[in-house]
Scaffold this motif. Sequence first.
Motif, short mmCIF file in Angstrom:
data_model
loop_
_atom_site.label_atom_id
_atom_site.label_comp_id
_atom_site.label_asym_id
_atom_site.label_seq_id
_atom_site.Cartn_x
_atom_site.Cartn_y
_atom_site.Cartn_z
N GLN A 151 1.53 5.59 8.61
CA GLN A 151 2.79 4.92 8.98
C GLN A 151 2.62 4.08 10.24
O GLN A 151 3.17 2.98 10.33
N GLU A 152 1.85 4.58 11.20
CA GLU A 152 1.66 3.84 12.45
C GLU A 152 0.99 2.49 12.20
O GLU A 152 1.40 1.46 12.74
N VAL A 153 -0.05 2.48 11.37
CA VAL A 153 -0.77 1.23 11.11
C VAL A 153 0.07 0.30 10.24
O VAL A 153 0.07 -0.93 10.45
N MET A 154 0.79 0.82 9.29
CA MET A 154 1.61 -0.02 8.42
C MET A 154 2.74 -0.69 9.19
O MET A 154 3.14 -1.81 8.87
N GLY A 155 3.24 -0.03 10.21
CA GLY A 155 4.27 -0.62 11.05
C GLY A 155 5.49 -1.05 10.26
O GLY A 155 6.07 -0.26 9.49
N GLU A 161 4.45 9.66 -1.45
CA GLU A 161 4.59 10.87 -2.26
C GLU A 161 3.82 12.00 -1.58
O GLU A 161 2.67 11.81 -1.15
N GLN A 162 4.46 13.15 -1.45
CA GLN A 162 3.81 14.32 -0.86
C GLN A 162 3.84 15.46 -1.85
O GLN A 162 4.88 15.76 -2.45
N ASP A 163 2.68 16.11 -2.02
CA ASP A 163 2.58 17.21 -2.98
C ASP A 163 1.36 18.04 -2.63
O ASP A 163 0.72 17.81 -1.60
N LEU A 193 4.11 4.23 -9.51
CA LEU A 193 4.02 3.05 -10.37
C LEU A 193 5.32 2.80 -11.12
O LEU A 193 5.65 1.65 -11.44
N GLU A 194 6.07 3.86 -11.39
CA GLU A 194 7.37 3.66 -12.03
C GLU A 194 8.36 3.02 -11.06
O GLU A 194 9.17 2.18 -11.45
N ARG A 195 8.29 3.40 -9.79
CA ARG A 195 9.20 2.84 -8.78
C ARG A 195 8.77 1.46 -8.32
O ARG A 195 9.60 0.60 -8.04
N ALA A 196 7.44 1.29 -8.19
CA ALA A 196 6.92 0.04 -7.63
C ALA A 196 5.68 -0.39 -8.41
O ALA A 196 4.55 -0.18 -7.96
N PRO A 197 5.86 -0.99 -9.57
CA PRO A 197 4.71 -1.35 -10.41
C PRO A 197 3.79 -2.39 -9.79
O PRO A 197 2.67 -2.58 -10.27
N ASP A 198 4.24 -3.04 -8.68
CA ASP A 198 3.43 -4.09 -8.08
C ASP A 198 2.59 -3.60 -6.90
O ASP A 198 2.00 -4.41 -6.18
N ILE A 199 2.53 -2.28 -6.65
CA ILE A 199 1.64 -1.82 -5.57
C ILE A 199 0.21 -2.20 -5.89
O ILE A 199 -0.20 -2.21 -7.06
N ASP A 200 -0.56 -2.55 -4.86
CA ASP A 200 -1.93 -2.98 -5.11
C ASP A 200 -2.98 -2.04 -4.52
O ASP A 200 -4.18 -2.22 -4.73
N ILE A 213 0.85 -1.20 0.00
CA ILE A 213 0.00 0.00 0.00
C ILE A 213 0.88 1.25 0.00
O ILE A 213 1.78 1.39 0.84
N ALA A 214 0.61 2.14 -0.93
CA ALA A 214 1.32 3.42 -1.02
C ALA A 214 0.40 4.54 -0.53
O ALA A 214 -0.82 4.37 -0.41
N ILE A 215 1.01 5.70 -0.28
CA ILE A 215 0.22 6.86 0.13
C ILE A 215 0.65 8.09 -0.66
O ILE A 215 1.83 8.30 -0.92
N ILE A 216 -0.35 8.87 -1.07
CA ILE A 216 -0.12 10.19 -1.68
C ILE A 216 -0.74 11.19 -0.72
O ILE A 216 -1.96 11.18 -0.49
N THR A 217 0.07 12.02 -0.12
CA THR A 217 -0.45 12.93 0.88
C THR A 217 -0.03 14.36 0.60
O THR A 217 0.75 14.63 -0.32
#
Length: 337
Positions: A212-216, A225-227, A242-249, A192-196
Amino acid sequence: MTETDERRRPTIRDVAAAAGVSRGTVSRVINGGHWVSPDAREAVEEAIRRTGYTANHAARSLATGRADSVAFLLTESQHLLFSDPTFALLLRGATEALAQRSMTLVLLIADTAAERANVEHYVRAGHVDGVLLISSHESDPLLASLIAAGVPTVCSGVPLGDRAHVPTVSVDEEESARVMTRYLIDRGYRKIAIITGPNDTPGGRHRLEGFQEVMGDRFDPDLVEQDSYDAEAGAAAMTKLLERAPDIDAVFAASDVMAVGAIAAARRMGRRVPDDLAVAGFDDSGLAATHDPPLTTMRQPWAQISSSMVEMILDVIAGRPREAVVLPTTLVARESA
């Protein structure tokens, strides 16, 4: 306007005679209705309609030292006012709440240094009675300047830094992010990735902390990614992820607008949402329900936020102390995740 026209303008005396009450009662109704019975208020309001009486706000401002207006201050680029529906929801809610009190909302935007200087001069000159600060950045000196000048100010969200004495209306950013992250994990998503948002904003920082706390131990800084809170930023962030980690779900976007941009970018890169990639948002500002696919998101209570801010700023203007208000969010599950 001639002297004769001025004499013919309805006065408080005319309203009092039409309503069968004293001039003092009419004055109390016009100035907020304190210590007036419901029947007397109704009689005065009907008399105002019949006589066509309008208050001389300029004279009243001179007498009371009040402008009978409050600023809605947005410290973001003005294009966000039109592209992000959350600001429009807060603006509408605050306008309606103030209109019920015969007060006006003044929209101010302070993104650049020049705009901030103009806003500060305008507010400190007494053109408004108080400020609803809708967005805050840790590095922005405007809030500190308003506080130093003694301008009654209420913040939407808890500002970062040593600003504990500023009255605030907020949601629990960290817990909201924890709830959404647990939801994605419980649905079976593993990478799992986050865009914040920007790290110098309350939402940007605290939503990332909750995630981050829940992902541990599974938290990966390369999947962050922050923007800025706009669709273009969401699209750019999704492209990088997706370029860095194409397998994120799954991707948790910390605003619905960012989520919409992220989904558009994912589609351009050949990913189907939610078949190949789940995307969740934050806000439920109306955009989430109408998007294709409809967004799973954290719902903020927009009407309650704006009405609470108006109640709070009026108390602060009147010199009444107020405690911080923290309102609950609700997870709304839809098709995107």
